[in-house]
Motif scaffolding. Structure first.
Motif, mmCIF file in Angstrom:
data_model
loop_
_atom_site.group_PDB
_atom_site.id
_atom_site.type_symbol
_atom_site.label_atom_id
_atom_site.label_comp_id
_atom_site.label_asym_id
_atom_site.label_seq_id
_atom_site.Cartn_x
_atom_site.Cartn_y
_atom_site.Cartn_z
ATOM 1 N N LYS A 66 43.014 14.615 74.395
ATOM 2 C CA LYS A 66 43.081 15.145 73.030
ATOM 3 C C LYS A 66 44.529 15.410 72.606
ATOM 4 N N TYR A 67 45.292 16.086 73.460
ATOM 5 C CA TYR A 67 46.684 16.405 73.107
ATOM 6 C C TYR A 67 47.532 15.140 72.967
ATOM 7 N N LEU A 68 47.320 14.150 73.827
ATOM 8 C CA LEU A 68 48.073 12.903 73.708
ATOM 9 C C LEU A 68 47.714 12.168 72.422
ATOM 10 N N GLU A 69 46.419 12.160 72.068
ATOM 11 C CA GLU A 69 46.003 11.499 70.827
ATOM 12 C C GLU A 69 46.554 12.228 69.604
ATOM 13 N N LEU A 70 46.499 13.560 69.604
ATOM 14 C CA LEU A 70 47.035 14.324 68.475
ATOM 15 C C LEU A 70 48.528 14.077 68.310
ATOM 16 N N ASP A 71 49.251 14.057 69.433
ATOM 17 C CA ASP A 71 50.685 13.801 69.365
ATOM 18 C C ASP A 71 50.963 12.384 68.886
ATOM 19 N N GLY A 72 50.180 11.428 69.357
ATOM 20 C CA GLY A 72 50.349 10.039 68.926
ATOM 21 C C GLY A 72 50.082 9.881 67.442
ATOM 22 N N ASN A 73 49.060 10.562 66.932
ATOM 23 C CA ASN A 73 48.765 10.509 65.500
ATOM 24 C C ASN A 73 49.881 11.136 64.683
#
Length: 79
Positions: A66-73
């Motif tokens: 989740k944190y990696l996806e949020l940061d990527g977005n």
């Protein structure tokens, strides 16, 4: 626990945030950047110094993702 990802400036921050969220203690870490990828090794336990149970491992997997996806977005939007 081992993470192998593309190099990211905030990777450690995101992983530590997931550790805190899931109640994990970090005892030692080894980080290496090999070309454009990061290989990070984390020696972790629960807050009582016991091996992680399935629930905590699942929490970590979901939280890190989740944190990696949020940061990527966020990177994609220019924020």
């Amino acid at each position: 626990m081992v993470f192998i990802t593309a190099e990211r400036p905030v990777l450690l921050s995101l992983v530590v945030r997931a550790f805190a969220y899931c109640g994990v203690s970090l005892w030692n870490a080894k980080m290496a950047t090999l070309g454009s990828s990061d290989e990070d090794f984390y020696y972790i336990t629960d807050l009582d110094n016991n091996p992680l149970n399935e629930h905590t491992l699942e929490c970590l997997e979901k939280s890190v993702t989740k944190y990696l996806e949020l940061d990527g977005n966020r990177e994609g939007t220019g924020r």
